[in-house]
Design a protein around this motif. Structure first.
Motif, PDB file in Angstrom:
ATOM      1  N   LEU A 268       0.800  -1.221   0.000  1.00  0.00           N
ATOM      2  CA  LEU A 268       0.000   0.000   0.000  1.00  0.00           C
ATOM      3  C   LEU A 268       0.835   1.275   0.000  1.00  0.00           C
ATOM      4  CD1 LEU A 268      -2.879  -0.981   2.455  1.00  0.00           C
ATOM      5  CD2 LEU A 268      -2.791  -1.193  -0.036  1.00  0.00           C
ATOM      6  N   GLU A 269       1.901   1.299   0.804  1.00  0.00           N
ATOM      7  CA  GLU A 269       2.674   2.527   0.940  1.00  0.00           C
ATOM      8  C   GLU A 269       3.873   2.581   0.006  1.00  0.00           C
ATOM      9  OE1 GLU A 269       3.310   4.157   4.826  1.00  0.00           O
ATOM     10  OE2 GLU A 269       1.803   2.845   5.729  1.00  0.00           O
ATOM     11  N   ARG A 270       4.475   1.437  -0.264  1.00  0.00           N
ATOM     12  CA  ARG A 270       5.628   1.410  -1.170  1.00  0.00           C
ATOM     13  C   ARG A 270       5.228   1.058  -2.605  1.00  0.00           C
ATOM     14  NH1 ARG A 270      10.590   0.053   1.350  1.00  0.00           N
ATOM     15  NH2 ARG A 270      11.406  -0.110  -0.778  1.00  0.00           N
ATOM     16  N   SER A 271       4.002   0.598  -2.782  1.00  0.00           N
ATOM     17  CA  SER A 271       3.461   0.230  -4.101  1.00  0.00           C
ATOM     18  C   SER A 271       4.347  -0.771  -4.844  1.00  0.00           C
ATOM     19  CB  SER A 271       3.281   1.490  -4.966  1.00  0.00           C
ATOM     20  OG  SER A 271       2.403   2.394  -4.347  1.00  0.00           O
ATOM     21  N   LEU A 272       4.886  -1.742  -4.107  1.00  0.00           N
ATOM     22  CA  LEU A 272       5.744  -2.746  -4.728  1.00  0.00           C
ATOM     23  C   LEU A 272       4.920  -3.842  -5.388  1.00  0.00           C
ATOM     24  CD1 LEU A 272       8.661  -3.269  -2.160  1.00  0.00           C
ATOM     25  CD2 LEU A 272       8.493  -1.654  -4.044  1.00  0.00           C
ATOM     26  N   ALA A 273       5.504  -4.427  -6.417  1.00  0.00           N
ATOM     27  CA  ALA A 273       4.846  -5.544  -7.109  1.00  0.00           C
ATOM     28  C   ALA A 273       4.798  -6.764  -6.198  1.00  0.00           C
ATOM     29  CB  ALA A 273       5.601  -5.861  -8.393  1.00  0.00           C
ATOM     30  N   ASP A 274       3.877  -7.687  -6.504  1.00  0.00           N
ATOM     31  CA  ASP A 274       3.700  -8.877  -5.666  1.00  0.00           C
ATOM     32  C   ASP A 274       4.991  -9.682  -5.521  1.00  0.00           C
ATOM     33  OD1 ASP A 274       1.075  -8.235  -5.242  1.00  0.00           O
ATOM     34  OD2 ASP A 274       0.280  -9.570  -6.782  1.00  0.00           O
ATOM     35  N   ASN A 275       5.746  -9.814  -6.622  1.00  0.00           N
ATOM     36  CA  ASN A 275       6.998 -10.582  -6.564  1.00  0.00           C
ATOM     37  C   ASN A 275       7.992  -9.942  -5.597  1.00  0.00           C
ATOM     38  OD1 ASN A 275       6.062 -12.421  -8.400  1.00  0.00           O
ATOM     39  ND2 ASN A 275       7.109 -11.533 -10.158  1.00  0.00           N
ATOM     40  N   SER A 276       8.064  -8.617  -5.596  1.00  0.00           N
ATOM     41  CA  SER A 276       8.981  -7.914  -4.698  1.00  0.00           C
ATOM     42  C   SER A 276       8.540  -8.084  -3.244  1.00  0.00           C
ATOM     43  CB  SER A 276       9.043  -6.425  -5.052  1.00  0.00           C
ATOM     44  OG  SER A 276       9.542  -6.234  -6.355  1.00  0.00           O
ATOM     45  N   VAL A 277       7.236  -8.014  -3.014  1.00  0.00           N
ATOM     46  CA  VAL A 277       6.705  -8.189  -1.660  1.00  0.00           C
ATOM     47  C   VAL A 277       7.055  -9.580  -1.134  1.00  0.00           C
ATOM     48  CG1 VAL A 277       4.596  -8.342  -0.266  1.00  0.00           C
ATOM     49  CG2 VAL A 277       4.857  -6.504  -1.959  1.00  0.00           C
ATOM     50  N   GLU A 278       6.878 -10.585  -1.980  1.00  0.00           N
ATOM     51  CA  GLU A 278       7.191 -11.954  -1.564  1.00  0.00           C
ATOM     52  C   GLU A 278       8.681 -12.140  -1.299  1.00  0.00           C
ATOM     53  OE1 GLU A 278       5.121 -14.309  -0.636  1.00  0.00           O
ATOM     54  OE2 GLU A 278       3.577 -12.801  -0.969  1.00  0.00           O
ATOM     55  N   ALA A 279       9.516 -11.477  -2.109  1.00  0.00           N
ATOM     56  CA  ALA A 279      10.969 -11.573  -1.904  1.00  0.00           C
ATOM     57  C   ALA A 279      11.363 -10.971  -0.557  1.00  0.00           C
ATOM     58  CB  ALA A 279      11.700 -10.864  -3.035  1.00  0.00           C
ATOM     59  N   TYR A 280      10.798  -9.801  -0.234  1.00  0.00           N
ATOM     60  CA  TYR A 280      11.055  -9.180   1.070  1.00  0.00           C
ATOM     61  C   TYR A 280      10.587 -10.094   2.207  1.00  0.00           C
ATOM     62  CZ  TYR A 280      12.538  -4.462  -0.363  1.00  0.00           C
ATOM     63  OH  TYR A 280      13.236  -3.380  -0.847  1.00  0.00           O
TER      64      TYR A 280
END
Length: 301
Positions: free
Chosen positions: A16-28
């Motif tokens: 929501l706040e960083r607007s990252l793609a799903d793949n990036s969110v999962e990597a984090y």
């Protein structure tokens, strides 16, 4: 706060706040999962809001003992730092324990690049007697002329091309769905117009694919794998012995600009790099280039 709750809140923050793609969110999330694993096995189930700087330093040592190379360690720790920034912003912790955490020293590997002669050889290897030849030439001219990532090339849309109004550019959607405008040169424009106005218009196009610039013979957008295989095949036909990929064209674009005297900030903007430090790798100049420059321009040479 327990680990599952902290990781769930972190994922929401990234989306929501960083607007990252799903793949990036999962990597984090996977990176924080490693920290949770360390805390569970080495720190007697210490909760995320109780971890301190010494704990995080121990985590780096633990990663190293697992055989993780410094570049991978650095990526994981970037996720850890983002995690604790989130916890600080949400008032879960009073201070960020990762603030003074030093990243592993990484020996940066210079990217492989192609000379202008090599690029011309690869493009000359394209069979223009076939309809896909015009498409392939347009793709490589855009890759090299605009420095695109392969995913940006395959997702390029007709509605994001501006080729006729004296202010030629393409609109590119990069990492994190961030848009940028990239100037496009005359050779790429010429090849794009031949493909879009003379070849593509006579090709079948499947419903939903109408706006994508580069299509296969069935009228569907190209895959990243296809572009990789095409460039590998063309490099072999051109007689090049080195491994060539779409990213090699992007590296070459940036290197040739910097060697030609382009402003590093402008190159950063065109590549879509979030940090200037990522772009600084292109300030490398080989010894022969430096030597020839001194011989040509120094008054005592």
């Amino acid at each position: 706060m327990d680990w599952p709750s902290a990781i769930k809140g972190f994922k929401t923050y990234l989306k929501l706040e960083r607007s990252l793609a799903d793949n990036s969110v999962e990597a984090y999330s996977r990176d924080i999962g490693k920290l949770q694993q360390y805390a569970s096995s080495e720190k007697a189930d210490k909760q995320p809001d109780k971890m301190d700087l010494d704990d995080l330093r121990g985590f780096i040592t633990w990663l190293s003992e697992l055989g993780m190379i410094p570049s991978t360690q650095s990526r994981v720790l970037s996720g850890v730092k983002a995690f604790y920034r989130y916890m600080l912003l949400d008032d879960i912790i009073p201070a960020d324990p990762s603030e003074l955490l030093e990243m592993p020293k990484i020996r940066r590997k210079l990217p492989d690049t192609l000379s202008i002669v090599d690029i011309n050889k690869i493009i000359a290897a394209i069979d223009l007697s076939k309809p896909e030849g015009g498409r392939n030439k347009a793709m490589l001219e855009v890759l090299y002329g605009c420095g695109l990532r392969v995913s940006e090339l395959t997702e390029l849309r007709l509605s994001n091309l501006s080729l006729d109004n004296g202010d030629e550019f393409i609109k590119v959607t990069g990492k994190g769905n961030k848009e940028r405008l990239v100037p496009i040169g005359s050779e790429a424009i010429k090849a794009l117009k031949i493909w879009t106005e003379m070849i593509r218009v006579h090709s079948p196009i499947q419903r939903g694919e109408e706006d994508f610039v580069f299509l296969n013979r069935r009228g569907k957008r190209l895959t990243r794998v296809y572009v990789f295989m095409l460039i590998k095949e063309l490099a072999a036909l051109a007689g090049l012995k080195k491994i060539v990929s779409p990213h090699t064209f992007r590296h070459s674009f940036a290197t040739h600009l910097v060697e030609g005297g382009a402003d590093l900030r402008a190159v950063q903007e065109m590549l879509g790099h979030e940090s200037i430090t990522t772009t600084e790798i292109y300030t490398h100049l080989d010894k022969e280039f430096l030597k020839s420059t001194i011989i040509e321009f120094h008054p005592r040479s």
